[in-house]
Enzyme design. Structure first.
Site: not given
Length: 743
Positions: A447, A428-431, A544, A425-426, A433
């Protein structure tokens, strides 16, 4: 400002600058540098092929001009870029470019003089700004500047930094690093072919001892900070308006280097017999090099000649007899010794095989047995540690079972088809999804975060337990987790309509959005943040807040998500800064490195501006340049021109304009430079509730009303001080923007 008017002094300073910038060769070149019959010098500057000044003397794109009308002659790249040095071995060119300055005549915003230097080398295809050798540097106290640039791949780039000092003695000191006290530096990415300097406006509190600030892209190892650079206009005058920067060049002809050879040898630039190539580390293309053991110019026939390695003992060590060979060298121990002379390990030759050698063999066997025993001890200790870790996992699972569902690794893998890209789904910098389908056909969002160290696992579990207790219709609910692997995974409810960022800005699916829907989304999001800040036992700072982290369900009810940067703290406490997305960045926490609830308020102010302008937090203006929404809107508001930025879909009636002005006022107060001047989320909710009621009373524009209780216990929003005005931020920042949706 003072200017040097005597022509002789100008000439002397210019010659001094050139002499300092030009590198000093270690040894004289004995190999050819240019093609036969072609000039190889312009003044004291060597012109190696593929560069040249006459037709037939250069490769396409490497033409230079030697301006003999000056003393000494100047070597020019393009129209007016002065070249100081060309290095064949490193594929670099050192050139000059202008210094940016911003000078004040008093402590207010009254600017005495300034400039915004830029340099465009897009038409000079072989050249890109070196990301390894250059740094964007800002000199001054209370100095904030930005660099805006284009990359060869068409992307835009922006970054900047802030330098602070309240006195000359409060700087990093002469020769100190540019750490933000008197000067600051930030790196640039590869692939840049254009840049310009932009200043951040605001009062200069250091005007009395530092009237001028400077910003420049400069060769990193050239500049050393000096306190004297802050005084007067001397830095600009001493350097004759210019500083050196380094350009990386390469053969950029849509071919690559395969192994040590160019992909197509038909038009290969590597002409020497003993030459090879490397792919460029800055942009596409390749550079030629002489093979190991050879030196010279690989771009011309017979340009690479044998190197006598024995003349360079520092680079080619030999602690014995050194003999040069074609393309290499031999290093042997002196007579009567043996071993490795290259590392100086030469010992005397033995007279005969000694008896003690047999004892040594037995000793080696004994050591081997000892090592084997040590191995068994280590294995046993690791096995015990593994069992203890297993016990810890069992305790964690017992804790989790009391609060939310615990998923196994197998369940997560089955739900995501083994983390298939089709389920992403996406990112990002944190991992990442993933969209997951559980055994009961329940759709969830999973996630998969970055790895968490064992020392942080207990804290991670406690935080999950606290987040699992949050049950609010405007916050994405945490359903469960998996701690079975080193990478923790969280299972959330699935929100079908994607993010607010996609809803507002994604070009491919742009839809008309009513004023009522925008108000509803703003109020839903504000209520969620207020709940995090004040409605539970432990205050949660989201950390964030951005449109990409606000999701919309089937009824366009907003749900705040992505707590990867969140911090759980006792009420009224603060935490260290983890990360923020550019465009939403609280300038105060950049300076203090601390985030508070006020940081979330600032970011939410940017989201409100997105809702009424339908522009991204960092958007492209009519000139094709990247601009931060908060700064642009603030600038327009000062001139009472902010109506120009409203989304034309909703700014069509006088009654709606009144609501837009109210939202603008809320957003600008949320963006106050000082956190203490910003409203609380409780106050923002109250003001948005008023606007919803006002909008509902407008004919033909009623939105779906939901019951929203008044939130007691806070000072009214209208009583907030407006003394802070619209001054720009005064805090240290190192920002990096890459074109695309915010992370």
């Amino acid at each position: 400002m003072a200017c040097v008017t005597q022509s002789l002094l100008q000439c002397f300073l210019y010659l001094t600058l050139i002499s300092l910038l030009l590198p000093t060769p270690l040894v004289a070149s004995t190999f050819p540098t240019s093609l036969p019959g072609c000039p190889d010098k312009c003044g004291d500057i060597t012109i190696p092929y593929p560069f040249g000044t006459l037709p037939g003397c250069y490769r396409e794109g490497f033409n230079l001009t030697c301006n003999n009308s000056t003393t000494p002659p100047k070597l020019i790249l393009g129209k007016n870029i002065e070249v100081l040095d060309i290095n064949i071995a490193t594929a670099e060119a050192q050139v000059l470019n202008y210094i940016g300055y911003d000078c004040y005549k008093n402590q207010t915003n009254d600017v005495d003089n300034y400039n915004y230097p830029s340099l465009r080398i897009k038409a000079l295809k072989p050249f890109l700004f070196s990301h390894r050798r250059n740094k964007f540097t800002v000199i001054g106290c209370y100095a904030s500047a930005f660099i805006s640039a284009y990359q060869a791949n068409g992307r835009n780039y922006s970054s900047g930094c802030f330098s602070f000092c309240d006195s000359l003695s409060g700087t990093t000191g002469d020769g100190g690093s540019c750490n933000g006290l008197g000067c600051c530096q930030t790196s640039i990415p590869q692939g840049l072919n254009y840049y310009e300097v932009q200043w951040s406006s605001g009062p200069n509190d250091a005007w009395s001892f530092n009237p001028c600030k400077y910003a420049m892209l400069v060769q990193e190892d050239w500049y050393n900070f000096s306190v004297q650079d802050l005084q007067g206009f001397e830095f600009y005058e001493t350097n004759m308006k210019m500083v050196p920067i380094v350009l990386d060049w390469a053969i950029r002809e849509n071919v690559t280097c395969l192994g040590a050879h160019v992909e197509s040898s038909v038009s290969s630039a590597c002409q020497s017999k003993y030459s090879g190539c490397d792919n460029s580390t800055n942009g596409e293309g390749y550079i030629c090099k002489c093979l190991e053991g050879y030196e010279g110019n690989p771009y011309i026939p017979n340009g690479c000649t044998d190197m006598d390695e024995c003349k360079f003992p520092d680079k080619y060590p030999c602690h014995g007899n050194c003999k040069n060979t074609e393309g290499s060298y031999e290093c042997s121990c002196k007579e009567g010794t043996h071993g490795n002379a290259t590392i100086g390990n030469c010992t005397k030759d033995p007279q005969k095989f000694p008896y003690p050698a047999r004892v040594a063999i037995a000793s080696i066997l004994g050591v081997a047995v000892l090592l084997g025993f040590c191995f068994l001890v280590v294995w046993y200790q690791q096995h015990r540690r593994h069992m203890k870790e297993k016990e810890k996992y069992n305790r964690y699972y017992e804790m989790m079972d009391n609060h939310l569902r615990v998923f196994s690794k197998t369940q997560i893998e089955n739900a995501t088809d083994n983390y298939s890209d089709a389920h992403v789904l996406g990112r990002g910098g944190q991992g990442n999804v993933y969209k997951g389908l559980l055994e009961n056909n329940h759709v969830v969002a999973i996630k998969k975060s970055k790895e968490v160290e064992e020392a942080q696992r207990g804290e991670f579990v406690n935080e999950i337990i606290l987040l699992s207790q949050i049950n609010h219709k405007n916050i994405v609910r945490l359903l469960g987790c998996c701690l079975e692997v080193n990478i923790p995974m969280l299972v959330y409810e699935f929100v079908p309509n994607g993010s607010l960022f996609d809803f507002l800005h994604r070009k491919g699916s742009r839809k008309s959005i009513s004023m009522g829907t925008r108000l509803k989304i703003a109020l839903d999001s504000a209520v969620a943040l207020d709940h995090l800040h004040s409605s539970i036992s432990h205050s949660i700072i989201h950390g964030d807040v951005k449109s990409a982290n606000i999701l919309l369900d089937a009824n366009y009810t907003a749900k705040v998500s992505d707590f990867g940067a969140s911090s759980v703290v006792p009420v009224n406490e603060i935490v260290e800064l983890v990360h923020f997305s550019h465009g939403y960045l609280d300038p105060e926490c950049l300076y203090t490195q601390i985030i508070t609830k006020n940081s979330d308020v600032y970011s939410f102010g940017v989201v409100m501006l997105e809702l009424i302008t339908r522009k991204g937090a960092v958007y492209t203006d009519e000139n094709g340049e990247k601009q931060p929404l908060s700064t642009s809107f603030l600038s327009k508001a000062r001139k009472n021109e902010h109506h120009e930025m409203f989304d034309v879909e909703i700014a069509n009636e006088e009654s709606v304009m009144e609501i837009l002005d109210e939202i603008s006022e809320i957003g600008l107060k949320c963006l106050s430079p000082k956190g203490d001047d910003r409203p609380t989320m409780r106050q923002v909710v109250e003001e948005l509730q008023k606007l919803v009621r006002l909008h509902n009373n407008l004919p033909g524009q009623k939105i779906d009303e939901e019951e929203t209780e008044c939130l007691p216990g806070e000072t009214s929003f209208s009583s907030m001080s407006n003394a802070s005005g619209f001054n720009s931020t005064q805090y240290s920042a190192v920002l990096e923007i890459i074109t695309g949706a915010p992370r």
